[in-house]
Write an enzyme that holds these catalytic residues in place. Structure first.
Site, mmCIF file in Angstrom:
data_model
loop_
_atom_site.group_PDB
_atom_site.id
_atom_site.type_symbol
_atom_site.label_atom_id
_atom_site.label_comp_id
_atom_site.label_asym_id
_atom_site.label_seq_id
_atom_site.Cartn_x
_atom_site.Cartn_y
_atom_site.Cartn_z
ATOM 1 N N HIS A 75 0.059 9.814 7.609
ATOM 2 C CA HIS A 75 -0.123 8.617 8.447
ATOM 3 C C HIS A 75 0.905 8.567 9.586
ATOM 4 O O HIS A 75 1.454 7.511 9.885
ATOM 5 C CB HIS A 75 -0.001 7.333 7.611
ATOM 6 C CG HIS A 75 -1.081 7.159 6.591
ATOM 7 N ND1 HIS A 75 -2.194 6.395 6.800
ATOM 8 C CD2 HIS A 75 -1.221 7.664 5.331
ATOM 9 C CE1 HIS A 75 -2.972 6.411 5.716
ATOM 10 N NE2 HIS A 75 -2.406 7.179 4.814
ATOM 11 N N ASN A 106 -6.199 1.123 3.198
ATOM 12 C CA ASN A 106 -6.930 1.977 4.127
ATOM 13 C C ASN A 106 -8.170 1.230 4.605
ATOM 14 O O ASN A 106 -8.454 0.131 4.137
ATOM 15 C CB ASN A 106 -7.383 3.263 3.420
ATOM 16 C CG ASN A 106 -6.275 4.315 3.337
ATOM 17 O OD1 ASN A 106 -5.350 4.324 4.151
ATOM 18 N ND2 ASN A 106 -6.372 5.190 2.360
HETATM 19 C C1 HEM Z 1 1.958 6.386 4.058
HETATM 20 C C2 HEM Z 1 2.553 8.497 -0.248
HETATM 21 C C3 HEM Z 1 -1.890 7.116 -1.550
HETATM 22 C C4 HEM Z 1 -2.137 4.393 2.411
HETATM 23 C C5 HEM Z 1 2.475 7.111 3.014
HETATM 24 C C6 HEM Z 1 3.779 7.713 3.010
HETATM 25 C C7 HEM Z 1 3.953 8.290 1.797
HETATM 26 C C8 HEM Z 1 2.751 8.074 1.050
HETATM 27 C C9 HEM Z 1 5.189 9.021 1.294
HETATM 28 C C10 HEM Z 1 4.784 7.666 4.164
HETATM 29 C C11 HEM Z 1 5.541 6.359 4.074
HETATM 30 C C12 HEM Z 1 6.551 6.185 5.162
HETATM 31 O O1 HEM Z 1 7.199 7.158 5.546
HETATM 32 O O2 HEM Z 1 6.704 5.025 5.627
HETATM 33 C C13 HEM Z 1 1.410 8.289 -0.982
HETATM 34 C C14 HEM Z 1 1.209 8.717 -2.353
HETATM 35 C C15 HEM Z 1 -0.046 8.349 -2.711
HETATM 36 C C16 HEM Z 1 -0.625 7.668 -1.567
HETATM 37 C C17 HEM Z 1 2.257 9.452 -3.185
HETATM 38 C C18 HEM Z 1 -0.790 8.531 -3.988
HETATM 39 C C19 HEM Z 1 -0.239 8.877 -5.120
HETATM 40 C C20 HEM Z 1 -2.318 6.207 -0.627
HETATM 41 C C21 HEM Z 1 -3.469 5.348 -0.778
HETATM 42 C C22 HEM Z 1 -3.523 4.574 0.336
HETATM 43 C C23 HEM Z 1 -2.419 4.954 1.193
HETATM 44 C C24 HEM Z 1 -4.376 5.336 -1.992
HETATM 45 C C25 HEM Z 1 -4.493 3.493 0.694
HETATM 46 C C26 HEM Z 1 -5.186 2.825 -0.191
HETATM 47 C C27 HEM Z 1 -1.056 4.720 3.187
HETATM 48 C C28 HEM Z 1 -0.813 4.131 4.487
HETATM 49 C C29 HEM Z 1 0.365 4.709 4.958
HETATM 50 C C30 HEM Z 1 0.813 5.638 3.952
HETATM 51 C C31 HEM Z 1 -1.665 3.094 5.199
HETATM 52 C C32 HEM Z 1 1.026 4.429 6.301
HETATM 53 C C33 HEM Z 1 1.957 3.238 6.143
HETATM 54 C C34 HEM Z 1 2.491 2.799 7.492
HETATM 55 O O3 HEM Z 1 1.687 2.566 8.403
HETATM 56 O O4 HEM Z 1 3.713 2.716 7.620
HETATM 57 N N1 HEM Z 1 1.852 7.368 1.814
HETATM 58 N N2 HEM Z 1 0.278 7.660 -0.543
HETATM 59 N N3 HEM Z 1 -1.705 5.941 0.579
HETATM 60 N N4 HEM Z 1 -0.066 5.614 2.891
HETATM 61 FE FE1 HEM Z 1 0.107 6.615 1.190
#
Ligand code: HEM
Ligand code: NDP
Length: 499
Positions: A55, A127
């Site tokens: 992202h 999402n």
């Molecule tokens: C961003 C891990 C599943 C939505 C991220 C980031 C990590 C991460 C490490 C970066 C965070 C940052 O640097 O600020 C994971 C892991 C998941 C997972 C380990 C599953 C085990 C999901 C799911 C969704 C999701 C299921 C949505 C339902 C997002 C979004 C961001 C993000 C929207 C961006 C946040 C922002 O705009 O700052 N994810 N994620 N992720 N993830 Fe996940």
């Protein structure tokens, strides 16, 4: 000149000349004592923080959540009480591309919200899809590796993507959404947002209910075909940033209808599907969406880096009245995000203005990078328990005990799991035009993958619906007719690997 402030160093001293560096004679060389030049170059070297590992490309704005419905029977959360108005920020994103990626790409859109409630920050990091590609977090890094660049070619690899998906039938639901019209929205004002996971609501009587959160666009859905998107990217790589920023600048504030689906705690044992499985929705007929309010975006960030790039949202940020669920994916995310923030931004990232709660904060975390916040009112109370009036716990905020059972084991998440019915329900919603575009989008996205991967994936589509498998096969035949170099088993990467 008189009405302009005098420029200063970051130490506050006035700057006499910001045009010419300090040199020995007009031709140089420069003098080491020109600390203003050194400061400027040193700051520039530190202007980037690591981009988000997923992202990375994003667009955001500030707004307000207004609650108009009454779900006080289910939750005591102040942010969800009738009449509550809560300031918030939302960062949208694509998943796979780097920070400089083009906006008009087929990808899931992130929908990450931070609500600054009077009881602490509540983050809903969702999402634009209600489900996800995997249901066990052990597979998340593997899945993401298939979306990022191949280690040797440094290109994105359709082979890796479809190899993984075709070996992971739980991905079918999300793959179908991604390849449908909604997989390539024109911008982010025209998408839904979903909390996706099951969370809990807890009421005044300390009873738990399961809940799903939905944010339905009030602008309607708008998408591009692959061909339209290619033209957009040729014209501008920043189509979403332009659209969102301009709409808000012009006072055309995007809005989303906020809905919840609610399930009594004990019903979770009775549904024919696991209600904590992130690859499943709760059918609306079983759990009708309840309108509870409106979320509006109405203010652009003044500084993109400070407010959007440094925004740190985490599913671990909950408030009294809103809790977690056993969803294994959610459980892993509770750990992962704060860890990412400490790495990406720094130890005390939560003290940055965009991340700081707008209610009093009293904790005993001590030193580390970015510690600029003051001590507790009494400086002697820097550990707990203490005799000097430091902040204390209050067990009125304890959640009801969570019923759990079962032997500790590596439970096979694929065993007895129906990966086909819900994608089928979605496929059956599509009209003939939507189905044709779905087939064509999949056929195009498969690129030059090996035949055996294509066939393995088509067999999964067959199990969703015979028309699905047949439609993709026909679309692939058309793609291959038009481009004979796509004659599958000769995938370069695969032959490289086996050489
Ligand atoms: C961003 C891990 C599943 C939505 C991220 C980031 C990590 C991460 C490490 C970066 C965070 C940052 O640097 O600020 C994971 C892991 C998941 C997972 C380990 C599953 C085990 C999901 C799911 C969704 C999701 C299921 C949505 C339902 C997002 C979004 C961001 C993000 C929207 C961006 C946040 C922002 O705009 O700052 N994810 N994620 N992720 N993830 Fe996940
Ligand atoms: P309903 O007919 O009651 O709901 C269908 C839902 O599908 C609507 O929320 C609609 O969103 C959404 N939808 C329509 N087209 C697409 C698309 N291309 N991609 C993603 N979502 C789309 O049916 P059910 O509740 O029984 O669910 C049937 C299927 O609909 C599910 O298997 C799931 O794939 C999908 N779906 C269900 C949701 C749920 O929470 N039950 C949520 C989202 C999708 P909108 O209201 O914005 O038009």
């Amino acid at each position: 000149m008189a009405d302009k402030p005098i420029m200063t160093t970051s130490g506050g001293a006035p700057i006499a000349d910001n045009q010419n560096s300090l040199s020995a004679g007009p031709r140089g060389p420069l003098l080491l004592q020109d600390y203003q030049l050194l400061e400027k170059l040193a700051h520039q070297n530190r202007e980037r923080i690591p981009e988000r590992v997923v992202h990375a490309k994003g667009w955001g704005a500030h707004g307000t959540l207004t609650i108009t419905g009454d779900i006080s029977a289910y939750t005591k959360a102040k942010v969800l009480q009738p009449g509550a108005q809560t300031p918030m920020i939302l960062r949208f994103s694509t998943v796979a591309g780097e920070a400089g990626a083009a906006d008009a790409e087929r990808d899931v859109r992130g929908f990450a919200m931070k609500f600054y409630t009077p009881e602490g920050n509540w983050d809903l990091v969702g999402n634009n899809t209600p489900v996800f590609f995997v249901r066990d977090p052990l597979k998340f890094p593997d899945f993401i590796h298939t979306q990022k660049r191949h280690p040797r070619t440094n290109l994105r690899s359709p082979t890796a993507m479809w190899d993984f998906w075709s070996l992971s039938p739980e991905s079918l639901h999300q793959v179908t959404i991604l390849m449908s019209d909604r997989g390539l929205p024109t911008d982010v004002r025209h998408i839904n947002g979903y909390g996706s996971h099951t969370f809990s609501l807890i009421n005044d009587a300390n009873e738990r209910f399961w809940v799903k959160f939905h944010f339905k666009t009030m602008q309607g859905h708008k998408h591009w075909t692959n061909e339209e998107a290619a033209q957009v990217v040729g014209r501008t790589r920043e189509s979403t940033q332009e659209d969102l920023f301009e709409a808000i600048e012009q006072g055309d504030f995007p809005k989303w209808k906020v809905q919840v689906q609610i399930m009594p705690e004990l019903e979770a044992d009775k549904t024919p599907y696991n209600p904590f499985d992130l690859t499943k929705v709760w059918p609306h007929a079983d759990y009708p969406p309840i309108d509870i309010g409106v979320m509006e975006l109405n203010r652009n960030a003044d500084n993109y880096f400070a407010e959007i790039e440094q925004l740190a949202t985490s599913p671990s940020n909950i408030v009294p009245g809103i809790g977690f669920s056993p969803d294994k994916m959610l459980q892993a995310r509770i750990f992962s995000y704060a860890d990412a923030h400490r790495h990406r931004i720094g130890t005390h990232y939560e003290a940055l203005p965009v991340n700081a709660p707008k209610c009093p904060v009293h904790h005993y975390h001590k030193d580390g990078a970015m510690r600029f916040t003051p001590n507790n009112p009494n400086p002697a109370a820097y550990y707990e328990p203490n005799s000097f009036g430091g902040p204390v716990e209050d067990n009125k905020f304890l959640e009801p005990p969570l019923r759990i059972s079962g032997d500790a084991d590596r439970w096979n998440h694929r065993e007895g799991n129906d990966d086909f019915s819900q994608p089928r329900a979605l496929f059956e919603l599509f009209d003939p035009g939507e189905r044709q575009r779905l087939f064509a989008n999949i056929a195009a996205a498969m690129g030059d993958i090996p035949d055996f991967i294509e066939e393995r994936q088509c067999k999964l589509f067959d199990q969703v619906h015979p028309d699905y498998g047949a439609g993709v096969r026909a679309a692939r035949a058309t793609v291959k007719d038009r481009n004979p170099s796509i004659s599958a088993p000769t995938d370069q990467l695969l032959s490289d690997a086996s050489a």
